[in-house]
Design a protein around this motif. Structure first.
Motif, PDB file in Angstrom:
ATOM      1  N   GLN A 134       0.819  -1.207   0.000  1.00 24.95           N
ATOM      2  CA  GLN A 134       0.000   0.000   0.000  1.00 24.95           C
ATOM      3  C   GLN A 134       0.855   1.260   0.000  1.00 24.95           C
ATOM      4  OE1 GLN A 134      -2.606  -0.336   3.363  1.00 24.95           O
ATOM      5  NE2 GLN A 134      -3.825  -2.004   2.462  1.00 24.95           N
ATOM      6  N   ILE A 135       1.945   1.224   0.768  1.00 24.66           N
ATOM      7  CA  ILE A 135       2.837   2.385   0.803  1.00 24.66           C
ATOM      8  C   ILE A 135       3.468   2.616  -0.560  1.00 24.66           C
ATOM      9  CG2 ILE A 135       4.991   3.250   1.787  1.00 24.66           C
ATOM     10  CD1 ILE A 135       4.194   1.883   4.403  1.00 24.66           C
ATOM     11  N   VAL A 136       3.862   1.525  -1.238  1.00 30.38           N
ATOM     12  CA  VAL A 136       4.478   1.650  -2.557  1.00 30.38           C
ATOM     13  C   VAL A 136       3.497   2.241  -3.561  1.00 30.38           C
ATOM     14  CG1 VAL A 136       5.419   0.319  -4.485  1.00 30.38           C
ATOM     15  CG2 VAL A 136       6.168  -0.169  -2.166  1.00 30.38           C
ATOM     16  N   THR A 137       2.231   1.854  -3.463  1.00 23.61           N
ATOM     17  CA  THR A 137       1.236   2.361  -4.404  1.00 23.61           C
ATOM     18  C   THR A 137       0.858   3.812  -4.127  1.00 23.61           C
ATOM     19  OG1 THR A 137      -0.520   1.465  -2.992  1.00 23.61           O
ATOM     20  CG2 THR A 137       0.277   0.070  -4.795  1.00 23.61           C
ATOM     21  N   LEU A 138       1.128   4.323  -2.953  1.00 25.99           N
ATOM     22  CA  LEU A 138       0.808   5.718  -2.630  1.00 25.99           C
ATOM     23  C   LEU A 138       1.772   6.656  -3.352  1.00 25.99           C
ATOM     24  CD1 LEU A 138       0.107   5.444   1.217  1.00 25.99           C
ATOM     25  CD2 LEU A 138      -1.574   5.741  -0.603  1.00 25.99           C
ATOM     26  N   PRO A 139       1.333   7.887  -3.664  1.00 24.30           N
ATOM     27  CA  PRO A 139       2.226   8.847  -4.336  1.00 24.30           C
ATOM     28  C   PRO A 139       3.352   9.283  -3.413  1.00 24.30           C
ATOM     29  CG  PRO A 139       0.166   9.898  -3.703  1.00 24.30           C
ATOM     30  CD  PRO A 139      -0.017   8.445  -3.466  1.00 24.30           C
ATOM     31  N   THR A 144       2.395  14.636  -2.675  1.00 23.98           N
ATOM     32  CA  THR A 144       1.334  14.872  -1.689  1.00 23.98           C
ATOM     33  C   THR A 144       1.396  16.292  -1.129  1.00 23.98           C
ATOM     34  OG1 THR A 144       1.448  12.527  -1.074  1.00 23.98           O
ATOM     35  CG2 THR A 144       0.313  13.999   0.439  1.00 23.98           C
ATOM     36  N   LEU A 145       2.606  16.788  -0.895  1.00 28.49           N
ATOM     37  CA  LEU A 145       2.754  18.169  -0.390  1.00 28.49           C
ATOM     38  C   LEU A 145       2.268  19.180  -1.415  1.00 28.49           C
ATOM     39  CD1 LEU A 145       6.224  17.902   1.397  1.00 28.49           C
ATOM     40  CD2 LEU A 145       3.974  18.050   2.459  1.00 28.49           C
ATOM     41  N   LYS A 146       2.586  18.932  -2.698  1.00 31.11           N
ATOM     42  CA  LYS A 146       2.106  19.843  -3.738  1.00 31.11           C
ATOM     43  C   LYS A 146       0.587  19.846  -3.787  1.00 31.11           C
ATOM     44  CE  LYS A 146       6.151  19.528  -6.767  1.00 31.11           C
ATOM     45  NZ  LYS A 146       6.655  19.113  -8.102  1.00 31.11           N
ATOM     46  N   GLU A 147       0.004  18.649  -3.672  1.00 29.08           N
ATOM     47  CA  GLU A 147      -1.460  18.576  -3.674  1.00 29.08           C
ATOM     48  C   GLU A 147      -2.044  19.305  -2.473  1.00 29.08           C
ATOM     49  OE1 GLU A 147      -2.416  14.474  -3.815  1.00 29.08           O
ATOM     50  OE2 GLU A 147      -1.892  14.219  -5.943  1.00 29.08           O
TER      51      GLU A 147
END
Length: 214
Positions: A134-139, A144-147
């Protein structure tokens, strides 16, 4: 059954076999040793009382039976010793077997505990693998900070629009109130004008009636 009772029972069995001659006979005639000894002794006594010439041979027969009984007793003692040794070996073997069984039971319990621990560790490892996937599939964190920054900017823009709309709404409320006030004033003026016109008409009607009367 206790140990003393078992030994007593064994002794009674041996005594019964010895007296009834169910074991292998050691005498040449094949009869029970004690019974043959009693018969030989009785024959010897009768020969002595009767002063028979074969008393000496009868005595040799009695001695032979006595020696035969002694040999038989030695054989029984040897058999008893062998039996006791065999019983000791059996008890030791039985004790070792019980110890082996207890150790096997402890080993089985330990194996069960290790198996449960291994299953628990395997389940934890599988959970860790799922979390890793799951961690690998996360951006990435930077994405995430840019979002997050984009969302913050959008929220600030929406707040500004809300403030602008609130200000415009207040202005429109004030304008609408002013319009209502103007409409109310105009309505009042119209009503007053209507009332004045009616009063004028009423006055003219009175003047015309007076002229007609004259």
């Amino acid at each position: 059954m206790g140990k003393s009772e078992a030994l007593l029972e064994e002794e009674n069995i041996i005594r019964k076999r010895f007296l009834t001659q169910t074991a292998v006979a050691t005498s040449s005639g094949g009869g029970p040793p004690f019974r043959k000894l009693v018969l030989s002794y009785q024959a010897f006594c009768n020969s002595v009382l009767d002063s028979q010439d074969d008393a000496e041979s009868m005595a040799d027969a009695v001695l032979a039976d006595i020696y035969s009984i002694q040999a038989y007793i030695h054989k029984l003692e040897a058999m008893m010793g062998a039996y006791l040794r065999e019983q000791t070996v059996y008890q030791e073997t039985h004790k070792d077997l019980l110890g082996s069984i207890d150790k096997a039971v402890e080993d089985i319990r330990a194996c069960k505990s290790e198996l449960e621990q291994a299953r628990l560790e395997m389940a934890q490892a599988q959970d860790c693998e799922r979390v890793k996937e799951q961690i690998v599939t996360l951006p990435a964190c930077s994405v995430t900070l840019k979002e997050i920054d984009a969302v913050k900017s959008e929220i600030e823009e929406l707040l500004q629009q809300q403030a602008h709309l609130s200000s415009a709404n207040e202005q429109r409320k004030a304008q609408f109130k002013s319009i209502l006030d103007v409409v109310y004033n105009v309505e009042q003026q119209i009503r007053e004008s209507s009332m004045e016109a009616e009063d004028i008409e009423d006055g003219e009607d009175v003047v015309i009636d007076d002229d007609l009367d004259d």
